[in-house]
Design an enzyme around this catalytic site. Structure first.
Site, PDB file in Angstrom:
ATOM      1  N   HIS A 103     -20.690  23.723 -33.974  1.00 39.43           N
ATOM      2  CA  HIS A 103     -21.216  23.193 -32.714  1.00 39.43           C
ATOM      3  C   HIS A 103     -20.202  22.227 -32.104  1.00 39.43           C
ATOM      4  O   HIS A 103     -19.862  21.216 -32.729  1.00 39.43           O
ATOM      5  CB  HIS A 103     -22.538  22.462 -32.964  1.00 39.43           C
ATOM      6  CG  HIS A 103     -23.664  23.385 -33.315  1.00 39.43           C
ATOM      7  ND1 HIS A 103     -24.778  23.541 -32.520  1.00 39.43           N
ATOM      8  CD2 HIS A 103     -23.827  24.225 -34.363  1.00 39.43           C
ATOM      9  CE1 HIS A 103     -25.588  24.435 -33.071  1.00 39.43           C
ATOM     10  NE2 HIS A 103     -25.041  24.853 -34.202  1.00 39.43           N
ATOM     11  N   GLN A 123     -29.708  26.877 -32.581  1.00 40.32           N
ATOM     12  CA  GLN A 123     -29.292  27.896 -33.554  1.00 40.32           C
ATOM     13  C   GLN A 123     -30.497  28.441 -34.331  1.00 40.32           C
ATOM     14  O   GLN A 123     -30.580  29.635 -34.619  1.00 40.32           O
ATOM     15  CB  GLN A 123     -28.251  27.310 -34.513  1.00 40.32           C
ATOM     16  CG  GLN A 123     -27.658  28.367 -35.424  1.00 40.32           C
ATOM     17  CD  GLN A 123     -26.537  27.851 -36.289  1.00 40.32           C
ATOM     18  OE1 GLN A 123     -25.779  26.969 -35.869  1.00 40.32           O
ATOM     19  NE2 GLN A 123     -26.416  28.385 -37.485  1.00 40.32           N
ATOM     20  N   CYS A 169     -20.689  20.152 -29.898  1.00 41.75           N
ATOM     21  CA  CYS A 169     -21.280  18.812 -29.716  1.00 41.75           C
ATOM     22  C   CYS A 169     -21.135  17.969 -30.974  1.00 41.75           C
ATOM     23  O   CYS A 169     -21.315  16.758 -30.936  1.00 41.75           O
ATOM     24  CB  CYS A 169     -22.748  18.908 -29.282  1.00 41.75           C
ATOM     25  SG  CYS A 169     -23.826  19.599 -30.539  1.00 41.75           S
ATOM     26  N   CYS A 173     -25.421  25.096 -26.769  1.00 40.49           N
ATOM     27  CA  CYS A 173     -26.518  24.260 -27.287  1.00 40.49           C
ATOM     28  C   CYS A 173     -27.267  23.628 -26.121  1.00 40.49           C
ATOM     29  O   CYS A 173     -26.666  23.140 -25.167  1.00 40.49           O
ATOM     30  CB  CYS A 173     -26.024  23.246 -28.304  1.00 40.49           C
ATOM     31  SG  CYS A 173     -25.800  21.576 -27.712  1.00 40.49           S
ATOM     32  N   GLU A 174     -28.589  23.679 -26.231  1.00 49.60           N
ATOM     33  CA  GLU A 174     -29.400  23.238 -25.091  1.00 49.60           C
ATOM     34  C   GLU A 174     -29.431  21.720 -24.963  1.00 49.60           C
ATOM     35  O   GLU A 174     -29.867  21.198 -23.946  1.00 49.60           O
ATOM     36  CB  GLU A 174     -30.822  23.813 -25.180  1.00 49.60           C
ATOM     37  CG  GLU A 174     -31.650  23.297 -26.321  1.00 49.60           C
ATOM     38  CD  GLU A 174     -33.007  23.982 -26.391  1.00 49.60           C
ATOM     39  OE1 GLU A 174     -33.187  25.047 -25.792  1.00 49.60           O
ATOM     40  OE2 GLU A 174     -33.892  23.421 -27.064  1.00 49.60           O
ATOM     41  N   HIS A 175     -28.953  21.014 -25.994  1.00 45.67           N
ATOM     42  CA  HIS A 175     -28.973  19.548 -25.904  1.00 45.67           C
ATOM     43  C   HIS A 175     -27.835  18.995 -25.064  1.00 45.67           C
ATOM     44  O   HIS A 175     -27.991  18.023 -24.350  1.00 45.67           O
ATOM     45  CB  HIS A 175     -28.873  18.933 -27.310  1.00 45.67           C
ATOM     46  CG  HIS A 175     -30.031  19.285 -28.176  1.00 45.67           C
ATOM     47  ND1 HIS A 175     -29.895  19.884 -29.406  1.00 45.67           N
ATOM     48  CD2 HIS A 175     -31.349  19.131 -27.981  1.00 45.67           C
ATOM     49  CE1 HIS A 175     -31.081  20.080 -29.937  1.00 45.67           C
ATOM     50  NE2 HIS A 175     -31.980  19.639 -29.089  1.00 45.67           N
ATOM     51  N   HIS A 176     -26.644  19.593 -25.226  1.00 47.30           N
ATOM     52  CA  HIS A 176     -25.459  19.052 -24.550  1.00 47.30           C
ATOM     53  C   HIS A 176     -24.790  20.054 -23.611  1.00 47.30           C
ATOM     54  O   HIS A 176     -23.797  19.738 -22.976  1.00 47.30           O
ATOM     55  CB  HIS A 176     -24.427  18.601 -25.590  1.00 47.30           C
ATOM     56  CG  HIS A 176     -24.931  17.562 -26.546  1.00 47.30           C
ATOM     57  ND1 HIS A 176     -25.474  17.884 -27.766  1.00 47.30           N
ATOM     58  CD2 HIS A 176     -24.991  16.207 -26.449  1.00 47.30           C
ATOM     59  CE1 HIS A 176     -25.835  16.774 -28.394  1.00 47.30           C
ATOM     60  NE2 HIS A 176     -25.559  15.739 -27.618  1.00 47.30           N
TER      61      HIS A 176
END
Ligand SMILES: Nc1nc2c(ncn2[C@@H]2O[C@H](COP(=O)(O)OP(=O)(O)OP(=O)(O)O)[C@@H](O)[C@H]2O)c(=O)[nH]1
Ligand SMILES: [Zn+2]
Length: 190
Positions: free
Chosen positions: A145, A117, A147, A76-79
């Site tokens: 996920h 996703q 995260c 995931c590109e956020h975490h």
């Protein structure tokens, strides 16, 4: 381009920043290992997954083809934590079919990069539409996920389901229902 040296430096800095000693025995090779690992899990950034669909065969099978339960590992590109699960890819060919493994290769090519996703799902569907010009495509991804499990809201077991529906699967409810029933592993009863 992929800069292994920069990743090594960054991992060393990260270790220092969390109060670790990057020179202690167990961590000495870690920057190098992480750089090799990143080259693998982000390999999709170095390729155009559409290339896998440039090989196809002329075949008059204008019925559904479904590859179900393709394992997916992405980040995931956020975490920068993994999300993983399965992808289901269905399409109805128009004159040409592709090798079944190529569908899984397209999934991998888009999964191996910092992702969302939703974006992963639409990129797979749109690439198949563009390259094979089929009558329709339906992609469903079910994933967990990290995260959301090991940190933050901490909801292990929560699954995110995304779908991208194109062409005849969008226009025809019965065709879409047939694909969804096959994905769930049940016989289709209209
Ligand atoms: N839509 C979408 N969201 C994602 C995906 N992967 C992670 N996220 C979410 O991205 C959001 C980032 O939210 P932020 O508020 O910026 O970050 P945060 O403070 O760490 O959020 P929490 O996870 O709620 O603690 C979170 O809600 C994640 O659950 C994904 O593939 N798609
Ligand atoms: Zn995340």
């Amino acid at each position: 381009m992929f800069d292994q040296e920069k990743i090594k430096q960054a991992v060393r800095l990260l270790l220092e920043a969390i109060g670790e000693d990057p020179e202690r025995e167990g961590l000495r090779d870690t920057p190098e290992r992480v750089a090799r690992m990143y080259a693998e899990i982000f390999a999709g950034l170095q390729e155009d997954p559409a290339v896998h669909l440039e090989k196809y065969f002329t075949e008059n099978h204008e019925e559904m083809v479904l590859v179900r339960d393709i394992p997916v590992y992405s980040v995931c590109e956020h975490h920068l934590l993994p999300f993983f699960g399965v992808a289901h890819v269905a399409y109805i060919p128009r004159g040409v079919v592709t090798g079944l493994s190529k569908l899984a290769r397209v999934v991998d090519g888009f999964a191996r990069r910092p992702q969302l996703q939703e974006r992963l799902t639409t990129q797979i569907a749109d690439t198949i539409m563009e390259k094979l010009n089929p009558r329709g495509v339906l992609v469903v991804i079910e994933a967990e996920h990290m995260c959301m499990t090991m940190r933050g809201v901490k909801k292990p077991g929560a699954k995110t389901v995304t779908s991208a529906v194109r062409g005849i699967f969008q226009q025809n409810a019965a065709t879409r229902a047939e694909a969804l029933a096959l994905i769930r592993g049940r016989d289709f009863r209209p």
